[in-house]
Motif scaffolding. Structure first.
Motif, PDB file in Angstrom:
ATOM      1  N   MET A 185      20.544  -7.485 -12.522  1.00 56.06           N
ATOM      2  CA  MET A 185      19.818  -6.489 -11.332  1.00 56.06           C
ATOM      3  C   MET A 185      18.319  -7.184 -11.505  1.00 56.06           C
ATOM      4  SD  MET A 185      18.937  -2.696 -11.947  1.00 56.06           S
ATOM      5  CE  MET A 185      18.558  -2.435 -13.870  1.00 56.06           C
ATOM      6  N   SER A 186      18.009  -7.327 -10.171  1.00 49.71           N
ATOM      7  CA  SER A 186      16.669  -7.836  -9.604  1.00 49.71           C
ATOM      8  C   SER A 186      15.605  -6.596  -9.816  1.00 49.71           C
ATOM      9  CB  SER A 186      16.861  -8.783  -8.277  1.00 49.71           C
ATOM     10  OG  SER A 186      17.075  -7.725  -7.721  1.00 49.71           O
ATOM     11  N   ILE A 187      14.422  -7.313  -9.976  1.00 50.22           N
ATOM     12  CA  ILE A 187      13.266  -6.355  -9.775  1.00 50.22           C
ATOM     13  C   ILE A 187      12.624  -6.491  -8.681  1.00 50.22           C
ATOM     14  CG2 ILE A 187      12.662  -6.409 -12.508  1.00 50.22           C
ATOM     15  CD1 ILE A 187      10.670  -8.598 -11.761  1.00 50.22           C
ATOM     16  N   PRO A 188      12.003  -5.441  -8.258  1.00 51.07           N
ATOM     17  CA  PRO A 188      11.188  -5.552  -7.004  1.00 51.07           C
ATOM     18  C   PRO A 188      10.112  -6.655  -6.849  1.00 51.07           C
ATOM     19  CG  PRO A 188      11.617  -3.218  -7.532  1.00 51.07           C
ATOM     20  CD  PRO A 188      12.135  -4.276  -8.767  1.00 51.07           C
ATOM     21  N   ARG A 189       9.954  -7.123  -5.677  1.00 50.16           N
ATOM     22  CA  ARG A 189       8.919  -7.950  -5.629  1.00 50.16           C
ATOM     23  C   ARG A 189       7.577  -7.588  -4.975  1.00 50.16           C
ATOM     24  NH1 ARG A 189      12.796 -12.229  -2.913  1.00 50.16           N
ATOM     25  NH2 ARG A 189      13.369 -10.005  -1.779  1.00 50.16           N
ATOM     26  N   VAL A 190       6.330  -7.992  -5.469  1.00 52.63           N
ATOM     27  CA  VAL A 190       5.175  -7.175  -4.790  1.00 52.63           C
ATOM     28  C   VAL A 190       4.135  -8.343  -4.497  1.00 52.63           C
ATOM     29  CG1 VAL A 190       3.195  -5.829  -5.168  1.00 52.63           C
ATOM     30  CG2 VAL A 190       5.376  -5.260  -6.289  1.00 52.63           C
ATOM     31  N   ARG A 191       3.598  -8.514  -3.035  1.00 51.78           N
ATOM     32  CA  ARG A 191       2.622  -9.351  -2.998  1.00 51.78           C
ATOM     33  C   ARG A 191       1.314  -8.680  -2.723  1.00 51.78           C
ATOM     34  NH1 ARG A 191       4.727 -11.959   1.858  1.00 51.78           N
ATOM     35  NH2 ARG A 191       3.219 -10.362   3.146  1.00 51.78           N
ATOM     36  N   THR A 192       0.317  -8.958  -3.129  1.00 55.63           N
ATOM     37  CA  THR A 192      -1.006  -8.464  -3.024  1.00 55.63           C
ATOM     38  C   THR A 192      -1.939  -9.311  -1.946  1.00 55.63           C
ATOM     39  OG1 THR A 192      -0.885  -7.492  -5.159  1.00 55.63           O
ATOM     40  CG2 THR A 192      -3.087  -7.290  -4.013  1.00 55.63           C
ATOM     41  N   THR A 193      -2.528  -8.553  -1.044  1.00 57.52           N
ATOM     42  CA  THR A 193      -3.337  -9.165  -0.111  1.00 57.52           C
ATOM     43  C   THR A 193      -4.661  -8.456   0.031  1.00 57.52           C
ATOM     44  OG1 THR A 193      -1.308  -9.903   1.338  1.00 57.52           O
ATOM     45  CG2 THR A 193      -3.631 -10.220   2.420  1.00 57.52           C
ATOM     46  N   PRO A 194      -5.897  -9.036  -0.224  1.00 54.82           N
ATOM     47  CA  PRO A 194      -6.945  -8.185  -0.114  1.00 54.82           C
ATOM     48  C   PRO A 194      -7.425  -8.263   1.482  1.00 54.82           C
ATOM     49  CG  PRO A 194      -7.271 -10.402  -1.429  1.00 54.82           C
ATOM     50  CD  PRO A 194      -6.006 -10.252  -0.856  1.00 54.82           C
ATOM     51  N   LEU A 195      -7.895  -7.071   1.798  1.00 56.66           N
ATOM     52  CA  LEU A 195      -8.268  -6.711   3.128  1.00 56.66           C
ATOM     53  C   LEU A 195      -9.862  -6.667   3.325  1.00 56.66           C
ATOM     54  CD1 LEU A 195      -5.284  -4.571   4.269  1.00 56.66           C
ATOM     55  CD2 LEU A 195      -5.665  -6.983   4.798  1.00 56.66           C
ATOM     56  N   PRO A 196     -10.557  -7.501   3.286  1.00 53.61           N
ATOM     57  CA  PRO A 196     -12.200  -7.324   3.440  1.00 53.61           C
ATOM     58  C   PRO A 196     -12.541  -6.289   4.304  1.00 53.61           C
ATOM     59  CG  PRO A 196     -11.470  -9.839   3.744  1.00 53.61           C
ATOM     60  CD  PRO A 196     -10.201  -8.651   3.925  1.00 53.61           C
ATOM     61  N   GLY A 197     -13.527  -5.353   3.575  1.00 54.45           N
ATOM     62  CA  GLY A 197     -13.895  -4.074   4.125  1.00 54.45           C
ATOM     63  C   GLY A 197     -12.819  -3.064   4.156  1.00 54.45           C
ATOM     64  N   VAL A 198     -11.564  -3.305   3.857  1.00 53.79           N
ATOM     65  CA  VAL A 198     -10.738  -2.155   4.205  1.00 53.79           C
ATOM     66  C   VAL A 198      -9.952  -1.628   2.969  1.00 53.79           C
ATOM     67  CG1 VAL A 198      -8.432  -1.572   5.158  1.00 53.79           C
ATOM     68  CG2 VAL A 198     -10.076  -3.117   6.589  1.00 53.79           C
ATOM     69  N   GLY A 199      -9.413  -2.640   2.183  1.00 54.36           N
ATOM     70  CA  GLY A 199      -8.857  -2.278   0.870  1.00 54.36           C
ATOM     71  C   GLY A 199      -8.083  -3.720   0.435  1.00 54.36           C
ATOM     72  N   VAL A 200      -6.907  -3.183   0.000  1.00 54.56           N
ATOM     73  CA  VAL A 200      -5.807  -3.975  -0.561  1.00 54.56           C
ATOM     74  C   VAL A 200      -4.296  -3.512  -0.132  1.00 54.56           C
ATOM     75  CG1 VAL A 200      -4.710  -5.044  -2.589  1.00 54.56           C
ATOM     76  CG2 VAL A 200      -7.016  -4.588  -2.829  1.00 54.56           C
ATOM     77  N   GLN A 201      -3.788  -4.687   0.525  1.00 53.08           N
ATOM     78  CA  GLN A 201      -2.385  -4.356   0.980  1.00 53.08           C
ATOM     79  C   GLN A 201      -1.389  -4.871   0.062  1.00 53.08           C
ATOM     80  OE1 GLN A 201      -1.458  -5.572   4.980  1.00 53.08           O
ATOM     81  NE2 GLN A 201       0.553  -5.906   4.473  1.00 53.08           N
ATOM     82  N   TYR A 202      -0.421  -4.027  -0.279  1.00 51.34           N
ATOM     83  CA  TYR A 202       0.726  -4.409  -1.082  1.00 51.34           C
ATOM     84  C   TYR A 202       1.896  -4.288  -0.366  1.00 51.34           C
ATOM     85  CZ  TYR A 202      -2.703  -3.105  -4.776  1.00 51.34           C
ATOM     86  OH  TYR A 202      -3.968  -2.758  -5.405  1.00 51.34           O
TER      87      TYR A 202
END
Length: 56
Positions: free
Chosen positions: A1-18
């Motif tokens: 069973m594989s685990i979910p993958r998560v990528r994090t991207t900072p969005l300057p002035g907005v927040g963070v995208q996952y």
């Protein structure tokens, strides 16, 4: 069973995208806004264009 993958991207002035890929290979994207709100985008399996949903 594989685990979910998560990528994090900072969005300057907005927040963070996952970006998440689930075990079922579904793509979800959550933007955590600086004001505390969240935006959820759910992608169709045959299209990378999201059907956005917003929650507070």
């Amino acid at each position: 069973m594989s685990i979910p993958r998560v990528r994090t991207t900072p969005l300057p002035g907005v927040g963070v995208q996952y970006d998440l890929t689930t075990r079922e290979q579904r793509h979800l994207s959550v933007i955590a806004h600086r004001d505390g709100s969240r935006s959820l985008s759910v992608y169709r399996s045959d299209d990378r264009t999201p059907a956005p949903r917003r929650s507070g």
